[in-house]
Design a protein around this motif. Structure first.
Motif, PDB file in Angstrom:
ATOM      1  N   GLU A  53       0.829  -1.206   0.000  1.00  0.00           N
ATOM      2  CA  GLU A  53       0.000   0.000   0.000  1.00  0.00           C
ATOM      3  C   GLU A  53       0.862   1.254   0.000  1.00  0.00           C
ATOM      4  O   GLU A  53       0.545   2.236  -0.661  1.00  0.00           O
ATOM      5  N   GLY A  54       1.979   1.216   0.717  1.00  0.00           N
ATOM      6  CA  GLY A  54       2.904   2.346   0.723  1.00  0.00           C
ATOM      7  C   GLY A  54       3.500   2.602  -0.651  1.00  0.00           C
ATOM      8  O   GLY A  54       3.588   3.750  -1.096  1.00  0.00           O
ATOM      9  N   MET A  55       3.889   1.531  -1.337  1.00  0.00           N
ATOM     10  CA  MET A  55       4.441   1.683  -2.692  1.00  0.00           C
ATOM     11  C   MET A  55       3.383   2.198  -3.660  1.00  0.00           C
ATOM     12  O   MET A  55       3.670   3.038  -4.517  1.00  0.00           O
ATOM     13  N   GLN A  56       2.154   1.698  -3.531  1.00  0.00           N
ATOM     14  CA  GLN A  56       1.080   2.158  -4.400  1.00  0.00           C
ATOM     15  C   GLN A  56       0.797   3.638  -4.162  1.00  0.00           C
ATOM     16  O   GLN A  56       0.521   4.389  -5.098  1.00  0.00           O
ATOM     17  N   SER A  57       0.865   4.069  -2.902  1.00  0.00           N
ATOM     18  CA  SER A  57       0.654   5.473  -2.569  1.00  0.00           C
ATOM     19  C   SER A  57       1.743   6.344  -3.200  1.00  0.00           C
ATOM     20  O   SER A  57       1.456   7.390  -3.789  1.00  0.00           O
ATOM     21  N   LEU A  58       2.988   5.912  -3.082  1.00  0.00           N
ATOM     22  CA  LEU A  58       4.088   6.658  -3.688  1.00  0.00           C
ATOM     23  C   LEU A  58       3.941   6.712  -5.205  1.00  0.00           C
ATOM     24  O   LEU A  58       4.195   7.741  -5.827  1.00  0.00           O
ATOM     25  N   ARG A  59       3.515   5.607  -5.779  1.00  0.00           N
ATOM     26  CA  ARG A  59       3.345   5.537  -7.229  1.00  0.00           C
ATOM     27  C   ARG A  59       2.274   6.513  -7.713  1.00  0.00           C
ATOM     28  O   ARG A  59       2.395   7.097  -8.781  1.00  0.00           O
ATOM     29  N   SER A  60       1.227   6.712  -6.909  1.00  0.00           N
ATOM     30  CA  SER A  60       0.140   7.600  -7.321  1.00  0.00           C
ATOM     31  C   SER A  60       0.599   9.047  -7.408  1.00  0.00           C
ATOM     32  O   SER A  60       0.003   9.850  -8.124  1.00  0.00           O
ATOM     33  N   HIS A  61       1.669   9.385  -6.698  1.00  0.00           N
ATOM     34  CA  HIS A  61       2.185  10.754  -6.734  1.00  0.00           C
ATOM     35  C   HIS A  61       3.022  11.018  -7.985  1.00  0.00           C
ATOM     36  O   HIS A  61       3.460  12.149  -8.198  1.00  0.00           O
ATOM     37  N   LEU A  62       3.254  10.003  -8.799  1.00  0.00           N
ATOM     38  CA  LEU A  62       4.095  10.156  -9.982  1.00  0.00           C
ATOM     39  C   LEU A  62       3.319  10.539 -11.231  1.00  0.00           C
ATOM     40  O   LEU A  62       3.913  10.765 -12.272  1.00  0.00           O
ATOM     41  N   LYS A  63       1.998  10.605 -11.126  1.00  0.00           N
ATOM     42  CA  LYS A  63       1.205  10.960 -12.305  1.00  0.00           C
ATOM     43  C   LYS A  63       1.540  12.374 -12.741  1.00  0.00           C
ATOM     44  O   LYS A  63       1.585  13.299 -11.946  1.00  0.00           O
ATOM     45  N   GLY A  64       1.817  12.545 -14.019  1.00  0.00           N
ATOM     46  CA  GLY A  64       2.142  13.854 -14.563  1.00  0.00           C
ATOM     47  C   GLY A  64       3.613  14.198 -14.485  1.00  0.00           C
ATOM     48  O   GLY A  64       4.024  15.264 -14.929  1.00  0.00           O
ATOM     49  N   ILE A  65       4.432  13.315 -13.929  1.00  0.00           N
ATOM     50  CA  ILE A  65       5.866  13.560 -13.827  1.00  0.00           C
ATOM     51  C   ILE A  65       6.563  12.806 -14.957  1.00  0.00           C
ATOM     52  O   ILE A  65       6.221  11.672 -15.261  1.00  0.00           O
ATOM     53  N   ALA A  66       7.526  13.454 -15.560  1.00  0.00           N
ATOM     54  CA  ALA A  66       8.299  12.798 -16.629  1.00  0.00           C
ATOM     55  C   ALA A  66       8.964  11.552 -16.058  1.00  0.00           C
ATOM     56  O   ALA A  66       9.518  11.578 -14.956  1.00  0.00           O
ATOM     57  N   ILE A  67       8.895  10.455 -16.787  1.00  0.00           N
ATOM     58  CA  ILE A  67       9.405   9.168 -16.292  1.00  0.00           C
ATOM     59  C   ILE A  67      10.892   9.248 -15.928  1.00  0.00           C
ATOM     60  O   ILE A  67      11.337   8.600 -14.996  1.00  0.00           O
TER      61      ILE A  67
END
Length: 61
Positions: free
Chosen positions: A29-43
């Motif tokens: 769940e922690g990793m999924q939460s961190l991943r959700s903050h990456l939307k809109g950021i250049a890979i």
């Protein structure tokens, strides 16, 4: 529909102990939460690396 961490592991033939499953769920769940903050950021700006060194971290000076 997303799969739970338990379902993902069982699909790979891994059956974790109940006490380990709770820890894995929290980390997942922690990793999924961190991943959700990456939307809109250049890979290229979102690289994450995990490094495992057998026996622990070794620093040579």
């Amino acid at each position: 529909m997303s799969l739970s961490i338990q379902q993902l592991l069982e699909n790979k033939g891994i059956t974790p102990k109940p006490e380990h499953l709770e820890l894995l769920k929290a980390r997942w769940e922690g990793m999924q939460s961190l991943r959700s903050h990456l939307k809109g950021i250049a890979i290229d700006d979102a690289d994450i690396a995990v490094r495992s060194i057998p026996g622990g971290d070794h620093i040579d000076n």
